[in-house]
Design a protein around this motif. Sequence first.
Motif, short mmCIF file in Angstrom:
data_model
loop_
_atom_site.label_atom_id
_atom_site.label_comp_id
_atom_site.label_asym_id
_atom_site.label_seq_id
_atom_site.Cartn_x
_atom_site.Cartn_y
_atom_site.Cartn_z
N LEU A 104 0.81 -1.18 -0.02
CA LEU A 104 0.07 -0.07 0.10
C LEU A 104 0.77 1.32 0.09
CD1 LEU A 104 -2.79 1.26 0.18
CD2 LEU A 104 -2.77 1.11 2.49
N VAL A 105 1.97 1.41 0.70
CA VAL A 105 2.78 2.58 0.80
C VAL A 105 3.50 2.98 -0.27
CG1 VAL A 105 4.80 3.51 2.09
CG2 VAL A 105 3.16 2.01 3.44
N GLN A 106 3.94 1.55 -1.17
CA GLN A 106 4.53 1.93 -2.33
C GLN A 106 3.75 2.02 -3.59
OE1 GLN A 106 5.98 -2.16 -2.30
NE2 GLN A 106 8.27 -1.60 -1.91
N MET A 107 2.30 1.75 -3.30
CA MET A 107 1.38 1.76 -4.31
C MET A 107 1.02 3.50 -4.33
SD MET A 107 -2.20 -0.27 -4.76
CE MET A 107 -1.32 -1.48 -4.12
N GLU B 268 8.59 0.41 5.41
CA GLU B 268 8.81 0.75 4.02
C GLU B 268 8.69 2.33 3.75
OE1 GLU B 268 9.32 0.73 0.34
OE2 GLU B 268 8.69 -1.11 1.18
N LEU B 269 8.08 3.00 4.73
CA LEU B 269 8.21 4.30 4.74
C LEU B 269 9.47 5.06 5.08
CD1 LEU B 269 5.70 6.40 4.67
CD2 LEU B 269 5.82 6.73 6.90
N PHE B 270 10.10 4.18 5.91
CA PHE B 270 11.38 4.95 6.24
C PHE B 270 12.70 4.11 5.57
CE2 PHE B 270 8.81 6.04 9.97
CZ PHE B 270 8.99 7.31 9.97
N LYS B 271 12.36 3.21 4.46
CA LYS B 271 13.39 2.65 3.68
C LYS B 271 14.36 1.63 4.42
CE LYS B 271 11.95 4.22 -0.11
NZ LYS B 271 11.15 3.56 -1.17
N LEU B 272 13.73 1.00 5.62
CA LEU B 272 14.21 -0.02 6.23
C LEU B 272 14.78 -1.29 5.59
CD1 LEU B 272 12.77 0.49 9.93
CD2 LEU B 272 14.74 1.59 8.98
N THR C 19 3.21 9.54 0.66
CA THR C 19 3.80 9.49 2.02
C THR C 19 2.78 9.87 2.94
OG1 THR C 19 6.25 9.63 1.40
CG2 THR C 19 5.60 10.20 3.62
N PHE C 20 2.25 10.95 2.70
CA PHE C 20 1.40 11.67 3.58
C PHE C 20 -0.03 11.00 3.62
CE2 PHE C 20 -2.29 14.68 4.27
CZ PHE C 20 -1.89 15.21 5.72
#
Length: 373
Positions: free
Chosen positions: A70-73, A297-301, A84-85
């Motif tokens: 979902l975040v990447q989409m 995913e948001l913080f690219k871990l 991101t928001f």
Amino acid sequence: MLEQGRLGTRQLTTLTFMMVVGDMMLIYPSVITSYAKQDSWICAFIGVPLGMALMAMILKLCSMHPEKNLVQMARSILGFWPGTFFSCFYLFFFIIGASTHTREVGDFMTTQIFQYTPIRIIILMFVIVIGWGVWHGLETMGRSSELLMPVVIVFIVVLAVCLLPQVDTSNLKPVSDTGVVSISQGILVSIIYPIGEVVPIMMILPYAAKQAHQTRDMLIAAGLGSLILATLVTISLLVLGAFLTQHNIYASFVLSQKISIGSFFERIEAIMASSWMISTYFKAMIYLYAFIVGCAELFKLKQYRMLVLPASILVFGLANLVSPSITFIVITVVPYWVDWDTTLGIILPGCLLLIQWLKSYRKSSVTPNNSQQ
């Protein structure tokens, strides 16, 4: 990728079923009856095909970006910062959802079974279990749901069959006497509560093996879960009536207390509680998993397991803060939760799908013009 495990179609469908049934097994009859009264069974059955249509919309959106969660989409469709928001709304929804389901377990256990046990002890035990499940990864979660789903289905069938001698069809009368507005609200609840809360599945689909009939099986699982909930609503109305169903928060638990066959098969409410705990456990675990993977995913871990402990501690704290009592949840939280689910389960995914369609149409219309030139 963040998740190395892979789900088969069978594990994915069982997780979908568990999310649809989830905590709704106990509270769904009371919630929908508070809107549609004795006509809530009609709303529940109408909601089965409509809920499958909503599930099809969610799956259609995911099929346009099969390798993205979902975040990447959201970042791909809306752009990096707007996406991101947009994702932050869902991450907040996931953590609050996990906390609320945990709080529901605490309230139920301390009001119905362990009246003298502090609620924080129940919440702590439940948080440890869901955190442990998330730590072991998605594949373990899927295989566990595959083993435990028959327990949930068998007990619901046994509950419905054993209550048939106590059925009174006069409890359904008068039919369609509650008004258009009330029935419309009941239909919305029948769609948004079982299916609208399956949104975290969008964080899982990219890590499922692409197999034949995957979409069909997930739609069947969603429809089966909604149908089982509709059956529970109908049985509750036939046995308890609209008034008692509406004012008993845990209507299915009350129904299980009424089973008495031959003076030897009775008082099986502990089995009902166990079945509900199983389905709620998987729903809360998937919500927590979606939050942790979404944050990673948001913080690219590179991996998400480092977030399991702090996220579990956050769930424990929020579960104690989300409401002071079960009465607060029923009176204050439930009426507004419908709007929240509608926004995050229907409106925002629908907007993403519409934007993606517009972008695809614009791209397809521009490409022939460029080729002609």
